[in-house]
Design a protein around this motif. Structure first.
Motif, PDB file in Angstrom:
ATOM      1  N   SER A  85      35.243  36.330  34.882  1.00  0.00           N
ATOM      2  CA  SER A  85      35.676  37.195  33.945  1.00  0.00           C
ATOM      3  C   SER A  85      34.653  37.399  33.053  1.00  0.00           C
ATOM      4  O   SER A  85      34.529  36.966  31.787  1.00  0.00           O
ATOM      5  N   ALA A  97      38.004  33.539  40.791  1.00  0.00           N
ATOM      6  CA  ALA A  97      37.877  34.905  39.939  1.00  0.00           C
ATOM      7  C   ALA A  97      36.821  34.732  38.668  1.00  0.00           C
ATOM      8  O   ALA A  97      36.808  33.359  38.251  1.00  0.00           O
ATOM      9  N   ASP A 130      41.627  31.051  38.891  1.00  0.00           N
ATOM     10  CA  ASP A 130      41.698  32.092  38.006  1.00  0.00           C
ATOM     11  C   ASP A 130      41.608  31.754  36.392  1.00  0.00           C
ATOM     12  O   ASP A 130      42.760  31.259  36.013  1.00  0.00           O
ATOM     13  N   SER A 131      40.475  31.725  35.830  1.00  0.00           N
ATOM     14  CA  SER A 131      39.196  32.114  36.117  1.00  0.00           C
ATOM     15  C   SER A 131      38.288  31.160  35.951  1.00  0.00           C
ATOM     16  O   SER A 131      38.242  30.386  34.797  1.00  0.00           O
ATOM     17  N   LEU A 188      34.368  43.842  41.424  1.00  0.00           N
ATOM     18  CA  LEU A 188      35.464  44.720  40.750  1.00  0.00           C
ATOM     19  C   LEU A 188      34.815  45.685  40.095  1.00  0.00           C
ATOM     20  O   LEU A 188      33.922  45.408  39.162  1.00  0.00           O
ATOM     21  N   THR A 191      44.458  41.071  42.950  1.00  0.00           N
ATOM     22  CA  THR A 191      43.695  40.847  44.147  1.00  0.00           C
ATOM     23  C   THR A 191      44.009  39.412  44.720  1.00  0.00           C
ATOM     24  O   THR A 191      44.338  39.120  45.960  1.00  0.00           O
ATOM     25  N   GLN A 192      44.008  38.414  43.874  1.00  0.00           N
ATOM     26  CA  GLN A 192      44.377  37.132  44.249  1.00  0.00           C
ATOM     27  C   GLN A 192      45.638  36.861  44.740  1.00  0.00           C
ATOM     28  O   GLN A 192      45.982  36.089  45.650  1.00  0.00           O
ATOM     29  N   ILE A 213      35.363  36.699  42.914  1.00  0.00           N
ATOM     30  CA  ILE A 213      35.596  38.183  42.549  1.00  0.00           C
ATOM     31  C   ILE A 213      35.632  38.195  40.893  1.00  0.00           C
ATOM     32  O   ILE A 213      36.312  37.890  40.257  1.00  0.00           O
ATOM     33  N   LYS A 225      41.447  41.412  39.086  1.00  0.00           N
ATOM     34  CA  LYS A 225      41.206  40.224  39.562  1.00  0.00           C
ATOM     35  C   LYS A 225      42.559  39.254  40.060  1.00  0.00           C
ATOM     36  O   LYS A 225      42.722  38.867  41.205  1.00  0.00           O
TER      37      LYS A 225
END
Length: 593
Positions: A394, A392, A334-335, A418, A246-247, A235, A243
């Motif tokens: 970033s 995720a 994450d992340s 995203l 959503t997780q 993601i 992010k």
């Protein structure tokens, strides 16, 4: 007998990287205790007479010539009851216990066990003395939480005859419950817990194709870009695109048995929010606390950088342990970008030759090693279990061409991109339907046909084609406006708008919309396309779109995600009836003319 010297002296300190001289018996990936406070470290390189160690804690206070001692085994985690519901840092230190002992800041002098060594568990073994046990065999079961049953496993590297066992009763994780005589006549003590090296994948019997979806209740994922149990997903998204949220939705609603959430290098306030929210969430399946099937690993951006690098291996090893019991586990990382930044910092301190944007040349292989530990498998105990990794990413400035995102795309099969513009326009989940993809659609095709509807994927394809056509038409609209478009193209834009608002956009705070069963997702998709087909027939009577838009059926379709509930079949049949009434009304009106 010659004593092996496993002690050295510090000769250089460079942040978390420590160089040691004085012993030639350190091995690669050995776990190391550094200095008088026994800071935890790991051997990452050996150069002639110098051993290089990365330390997982702050090296403030270390001095030259401080003693360094090898544990003579790799960096490991303790696997046993008490993991579920706990909050650990990147090297499996229990943060709640540390808080009660040393306050809000971790004290290097505080030494606590990863799991509670005093708590007793009621054990009733299903084995007998003289029985031959195999690796991964389940020898006892008991409730770890009110939701999760813990299964005591024979370690993967142990096989042999039981020569001694305890009576049924209450035992701690330190107590020996079995003694097994291996094929080499060595006696091994079996406890409720076991240790496992974090960088070594746990073995399994067989790996399957991904043929079952991970149902999340999020329409844009389940229908458009599905995930598979045992699959790998990324993601990616810039700052503020959602992010973490959503997780959170995936952790709460996905049909995984156990959730492992790894907060890897995120901001402290964001991690605090995660901890507070997760501990307060109610599991919709059981009605109990979500923490009763969740493990949290918190490694914030101000924690030692080396521990950030280890945190995802700690998380995946815990996940493999519960997979071996026959559970379906979902990992939220994450992340992975923050993890890659930790790799880059340590690589820089080691003076390694940098690759693209300063990342080490081995970044792709490290990413592959992490994601490839996902999978749907037959365990050594002949149960089926899976690990699904949802990482995720970033990228700085939302640039998907940077190395971490590009290398991640090589290994994952579901890419949920995203979009900043969608997020800023309050469209959540802000997953861009043009930039995202899922490689699991074909693999899951038979499941969708058998379990939902034989037309499911055909309808999904139609939705995607409408959205693609809308993207092309919007280029024209930006130049000359929508009034000059033919009526059928105006219809395409209207249907695409309904797909975006009524189907792809989802309200996490609405009772009916936060989670949508897969069969209701199909009914919503069917209603949209049914209206599209009927409206197209009306256009063939030379009825302009402006006349059709006066009817309230478009509003009814937009509101169906909030209005549909348990009586799905009745609701959607009534919705189709309204479409037919509109069609009949307009048809009669124009025939009269």
């Amino acid at each position: 007998m010659k004593v092996i010297e496993t002690t050295g002296r510090i000769c250089s300190i460079n942040g978390p990287v420590v160089k040691v001289k004085g012993s030639m018996n350190f091995k690669m990936l050995d776990m190391i205790y550094v200095g008088s406070n026994k800071l935890i470290g790991e051997v990452i390189a050996i150069e002639s007479d110098v051993v290089i160690i990365q330390v997982y804690e702050s090296t403030d206070g270390l001095n030259l010539n401080d003693t360094v001692v090898s544990a003579q085994k790799p960096m490991f985690v303790t696997l046993g009851p008490g993991i579920i519901g706990n909050i650990f840092d990147g090297i499996q230190r229990p943060l709640n216990d540390f808080f009660s002992k040393s306050g809000i800041f971790l004290d290097a002098k505080t030494n606590l066990s990863s799991l509670d060594t005093d708590k007793k568990y009621k054990i009733e073994l299903n084995t007998t003395v003289g029985q031959y046990v195999l690796p991964g065999q389940i020898i006892a079961e008991f409730m770890e939480t009110s939701i999760i049953k813990h299964k005591v496993l024979i370690p993967p590297n142990v096989e042999g005859e039981i020569v001694e066992m305890v009576e049924s009763g209450e035992y701690t994780i330190k107590d020996t419950i079995l003694k097994v005589k291996k094929l080499n006549n060595k006696i091994v003590d079996i406890r409720i817990c076991q240790e496992w090296a974090i960088r070594k994948p746990r073995p399994y019997s067989e790996r399957f194709l991904n043929v079952q979806p991970l149902i999340t209740g999020q329409r844009v994922i389940d229908t458009m870009f599905p995930l598979a149990k045992g699959g790998m997903a990324a993601i990616p998204g810039g700052f503020g695109t959602g992010k973490t949220m959503t997780q959170h939705q995936l952790a709460k609603w996905s049909d995984a048995d156990i959730i492992v959430y790894i907060g890897c290098g995120e901001r402290g306030n964001e991690m605090t929010q995660v901890l507070e929210e997760f501990t307060g969430l109610i599991d919709p399946k059981s009605g109990k606390s979500l923490m009763e099937r969740t493990v949290l690993i918190a490694n914030t951006s101000n924690m030692p950088v080396a521990a950030r690098e280890a945190s995802i291996y700690t998380g995946i090893t815990i996940a493999e342990y519960y997979r071996d019991m026959g559970y379906h586990v979902a990992i939220m990382a994450d992340s992975t970008s923050r993890w890659a930044e930790a790799l880059r910092e340590i690589s820089g301190r080691l003076e390694e030759m940098p690759a693209e944007e300063g990342y080490p040349a081995y970044l792709p292989s490290r990413l592959a090693g992490f994601y490839e530990r996902a999978g749907y498998v037959r365990t050594l105990s002949q149960n089926e279990g899976s690990i699904t990794i949802i990482g995720a990413v970033s990228p700085q400035g939302g640039d998907f061409s940077e190395p971490v995102t590009q290398n991640t795309k090589r290994f994952v099969k579901s890419f949920l991109a995203l979009d900043r513009q969608l997020a800023y326009s309050r469209h959540y989940p802000a997953i861009n339907w043009l930039n995202s993809y899922s490689g699991y659609v074909d693999e899951l095709a038979s499941w969708y046909r058998d379990e939902v509807n034989e037309n499911f994927l055909d309808m999904r394809t139609r939705l995607m084609s409408i959205l693609q056509e809308e993207s092309t038409l919007m280029e024209v609209v930006k130049l000359i406006g929508s009034d000059v478009l033919p009526e059928d193209q105006k219809l395409t834009l209207e249907i695409a708008k309904i797909i975006r608002i009524a189907f792809l956009q989802q309200n996490a705070y609405h009772e009916n919309d936060t989670y949508v069963p897969i069969k209701r997702q199909f009914s919503m998709m069917d209603a949209i396309l049914y209206m599209a087909d009927k409206t197209k027939k009306i256009l063939e009577l030379d009825v302009p779109m402006s006349v059709i838009q006066k009817y309230d059926i478009f509003e009814d379709i937009l509101k169906m995600k909030y209005d549909s509930g348990e009586e799905d079949e009745l609701y959607f049949s009534n919705l189709k009836r309204k479409v037919n009434l509109m069609f009949d009304s307009i048809q009669q009106e124009y025939k009269a003319k």
